[in-house]
Design a protein around this motif. Structure first.
Motif, PDB file in Angstrom:
ATOM      1  N   GLY A  66      45.132  43.537   2.484  1.00 51.76           N
ATOM      2  CA  GLY A  66      45.425  42.113   2.632  1.00 51.76           C
ATOM      3  C   GLY A  66      44.635  41.458   3.750  1.00 51.76           C
ATOM      4  O   GLY A  66      44.783  40.265   4.000  1.00 51.76           O
ATOM      5  N   VAL A  67      43.774  42.234   4.429  1.00 51.17           N
ATOM      6  CA  VAL A  67      43.048  41.667   5.561  1.00 51.17           C
ATOM      7  C   VAL A  67      42.082  40.574   5.101  1.00 51.17           C
ATOM      8  O   VAL A  67      41.819  39.612   5.821  1.00 51.17           O
ATOM      9  N   THR A  68      41.584  40.672   3.849  1.00 50.50           N
ATOM     10  CA  THR A  68      40.653  39.644   3.365  1.00 50.50           C
ATOM     11  C   THR A  68      41.373  38.322   3.119  1.00 50.50           C
ATOM     12  O   THR A  68      40.736  37.287   2.981  1.00 50.50           O
ATOM     13  N   LEU A 111      33.746  49.168   1.629  1.00 55.20           N
ATOM     14  CA  LEU A 111      34.942  49.442   2.423  1.00 55.20           C
ATOM     15  C   LEU A 111      36.046  48.455   2.067  1.00 55.20           C
ATOM     16  O   LEU A 111      37.193  48.828   1.835  1.00 55.20           O
ATOM     17  N   LEU A 112      35.667  47.172   2.007  1.00 56.39           N
ATOM     18  CA  LEU A 112      36.663  46.142   1.704  1.00 56.39           C
ATOM     19  C   LEU A 112      37.199  46.292   0.285  1.00 56.39           C
ATOM     20  O   LEU A 112      38.381  46.041   0.040  1.00 56.39           O
ATOM     21  N   SER A 113      36.348  46.726  -0.653  1.00 56.38           N
ATOM     22  CA  SER A 113      36.833  46.980  -2.016  1.00 56.38           C
ATOM     23  C   SER A 113      37.925  48.028  -1.976  1.00 56.38           C
ATOM     24  O   SER A 113      38.980  47.887  -2.600  1.00 56.38           O
ATOM     25  N   TYR A 114      37.658  49.099  -1.213  1.00 56.64           N
ATOM     26  CA  TYR A 114      38.658  50.163  -1.133  1.00 56.64           C
ATOM     27  C   TYR A 114      39.926  49.650  -0.447  1.00 56.64           C
ATOM     28  O   TYR A 114      41.044  49.898  -0.898  1.00 56.64           O
ATOM     29  N   ILE A 115      39.730  48.903   0.654  1.00 60.91           N
ATOM     30  CA  ILE A 115      40.883  48.419   1.406  1.00 60.91           C
ATOM     31  C   ILE A 115      41.779  47.531   0.534  1.00 60.91           C
ATOM     32  O   ILE A 115      43.000  47.622   0.577  1.00 60.91           O
ATOM     33  N   GLU A 116      41.175  46.695  -0.319  1.00 62.16           N
ATOM     34  CA  GLU A 116      42.001  45.803  -1.122  1.00 62.16           C
ATOM     35  C   GLU A 116      42.499  46.432  -2.426  1.00 62.16           C
ATOM     36  O   GLU A 116      43.602  46.145  -2.864  1.00 62.16           O
TER      37      GLU A 116
END
Ligand code: HEC
Ligand code: HEC
Ligand code: HEC
Ligand code: HEC
Ligand code: HEC
Ligand code: HEC
Length: 406
Positions: free
Chosen positions: A54-56, A108-113
């Motif tokens: 959810g950081v994005t 990284l962001l793909s994985y995080i979300e």
């Protein structure tokens, strides 16, 4: 069905068009995450750093990338969000990752979300299973689960019986309406089951006796096992803390952590703050990078102000009274006499039986160290008038029931 579920999961987040949700991107991101971030971050759980999913939504994409690359540039530049976050996490410096390319960051962001979406039901089941495992010492299927399975089986059996009964009564009614049947057939259909006969039959009596016997024997065996299991009991602990490493290799004195042994009844298990005296600075065993996941658990406990739930190894029943300082200070007994070579143990196990016979045996055979202890001089004198034996614990009341029992 599964597709719909996945889809709705994804929809729950406002998808940023610049963060791809393709399999390749996610799995590429996952390996970067595992290698560089996992010691401090989880997707859905606060660890040393915040939960990242959810950081994005919370932040600008450019800000996130800058933060991951070198968060201190933002903090020192006075960026309000970065400074607030840094303060919230007790000024913990997140290491710079300037070796990551823009493509790496996007993955990284793909994985995080989108990575590791947790199915809530499966997570609850897994958590439940872990709890059960911890509660039962043996491993294998925990006992509580066997009981639950048995109860469910019985309920299912009863339901099956009820349904069968219903079917029989419906069929009986239906057949009785059928005029083609002769008298014999009707009598057969309407016969009553002779329940009394069944209960009194030899077969029934044998079966019931067998079940009762089996139950009694199982209970007795379980009881015997709990008597034997205590000695050598070595439950696995929430943190892979090793006495061999700390008390053995690094020769940290037992009293440094077990602060109570010389002053009172209980030896005390150290709080996470005592661990932090050293682990503030030591984040891993020599030769490894990043924070050890085991040491991260200590940080987690301190940050969230929750105690580490060590599993108790030694446990006398409430009816018995045992005092550490009496034995360690007054009696001069070494820890190892009762606890064995703890400094060689990777995982602590119960070395002695801790039965009444064990206490009494030692009290019968152990001479009291009376050297330089005026308190004992009079006793020794009295004792030597009546006996040639040395003064032993038994002679000062070490066998009296009330000394060990309230
Ligand atoms: C040594 C521990 C550590 C490591 C390793 C680490 N972080 Fe962090 N991270 C933190 C801390 C602590 C914070 C909170 C901010 C601060 O203290 O600077 C944070 C904050 C963040 C934030 C901001 C979150 C928000 O809510 O705004 C992001 C994004 C982030 N980290 C991503 C990463 C990524 C991606 C990696 C791996 C490439 C990583 N971090 C590696 C400790 C770490
Ligand atoms: C750095 C801290 C530290 C030092 C030093 C240390 N211990 Fe421990 N000890 C612990 C912790 C933490 C536990 C609880 C976790 C476990 O059982 O491993 C524990 C557990 C124990 C237990 C089992 C307690 C129970 O639950 O019944 C015994 C016995 C024990 N320690 C004896 C010793 C002895 C003897 C020494 C010295 C040779 C020693 N310890 C040194 C931290 C320490
Ligand atoms: C007096 C200092 C000191 C105290 C107190 C201390 N430790 Fe340690 N700990 C060390 C040292 C030194 C190492 C080994 C570092 C190395 O091998 O390079 C270590 C290593 C560890 C490791 C192994 C890390 C790994 O990656 O395998 C764990 C786990 C650990 N400690 C847990 C604890 C816990 C839990 C406590 C509190 C009960 C504690 N320590 C208290 C000094 C200490
Ligand atoms: C005469 C035997 C004896 C000696 C000596 C002894 N212990 Fe114990 N210890 C016990 C018994 C018995 C228990 C269980 C107490 C209970 O359950 O109430 C115990 C429990 C513990 C526990 C679990 C926490 C607690 O207080 O119940 C720790 C930790 C511990 N001992 C550490 C030590 C250390 C360290 C030393 C040496 C400085 C030491 N013991 C010396 C018999 C001994
Ligand atoms: C390894 C030997 C040893 C074991 C095992 C041991 N003790 Fe003792 N105990 C002693 C010694 C030595 C003293 C004498 C201390 C003194 O000088 O007052 C003592 C004294 C005592 C006293 C005080 C007696 C008095 O008259 O003042 C009590 C109570 C006691 N022990 C309880 C226990 C219990 C309960 C256990 C078992 C859980 C136990 N002890 C196991 C060695 C042992
Ligand atoms: C040196 C200490 C000590 C003395 C003296 C002592 N006991 Fe015990 N007793 C214990 C301990 C420790 C236990 C718990 C042992 C266990 O759980 O296996 C115990 C357990 C018991 C139990 C419960 C047994 C069970 O199976 O749960 C009874 C009853 C008992 N003691 C009676 C007595 C009587 C009566 C005396 C006096 C003649 C006495 N004790 C003297 C230490 C002592």
């Amino acid at each position: 069905m599964v597709l719909i579920f996945l889809f709705s999961g994804i929809q729950a987040y406002a998808v940023d068009p610049e963060v791809p949700d393709s399999e390749e991107a996610i799995s590429a991101g996952q390996s970067i995450f595992n290698a560089n971030c996992k010691t401090c971050h989880r997707l859905d759980q606060k660890l040393i750093g915040p939960a990242l999913r959810g950081v994005t939504d919370r932040r600008e994409l450019a800000w996130i990338k800058q933060f991951i690359t070198n968060s201190q540039v933002l903090v020192q530049g006075g960026d309000a969000d970065a400074v607030a976050l840094f303060k919230e996490f007790n000024n913990t410096v997140m290491p710079a990752h300037d070796f990551l390319s823009d493509g790496d960051l996007t993955n990284l962001l793909s994985y995080i979300e989108f990575g590791d979406k947790v199915d809530p039901a499966a997570a609850a089941a897994a958590a439940g299973a872990e709890g059960g495992e911890a509660a039962s010492s043996g491993g294998g299927i925990p006992n509580e689960y066997l009981t639950i399975i048995l109860v469910v089986l019985v309920i299912v059996l009863v339901l099956v019986l009820v349904v069968l009964g219903l079917i029989v009564s419906v069929l009986t009614k239906y057949m009785n309406k059928n005029d083609d049947l002769d008298e014999d057939d009707k009598a057969f259909i309407n016969q009553k089951t002779d329940y009394k006969g069944i209960f009194k039959s030899d077969g029934m009596i044998i079966i019931v006796t067998a079940i009762v016997l089996a139950f009694v024997v199982k209970t007795a065996i379980n009881g015997l096992y709990t008597v034997g299991v205590q000695q050598g009991y070595a439950p696995s602990q929430p943190i892979a803390y090793s006495h061999e490493l700390h008390a053995g290799q690094y020769e940290i004195p037992c009293q440094y952590c077990h602060t109570g042994v010389e002053i009172g009844k209980s030896a005390n298990i150290p709080s996470a703050n005592i661990c932090m005296n050293c682990h503030m600075h030591i984040q891993n065993v020599e030769g490894k990078d990043g924070i050890s996941p085991e040491i991260a658990k200590i940080y987690d406990a301190v940050d969230n102000n929750k105690p580490i739930e060590w599993v108790r190894v030694h446990n006398l029943p409430d009816l018995a009274y045992f005092n550490h300082s009496q034995h360690v200070v007054v009696g001069g007994v070494e820890c190892q006499t009762c606890h064995g070579p703890v400094e060689e143990m990777e995982v602590v196990s119960q070395y002695s039986a801790l039965t009444m016979g064990w206490c009494i045996d030692c009290h019968r055979n152990t001479e009291i160290d009376t050297q330089g202890n005026e308190y004992y001089d009079k006793l020794v004198q009295l004792h030597s008038e009546s006996s040639n034996d040395a003064l032993k614990v038994k002679d000062i009341g070490g066998l009296e029931c009330a000394k060990c029992h309230y």
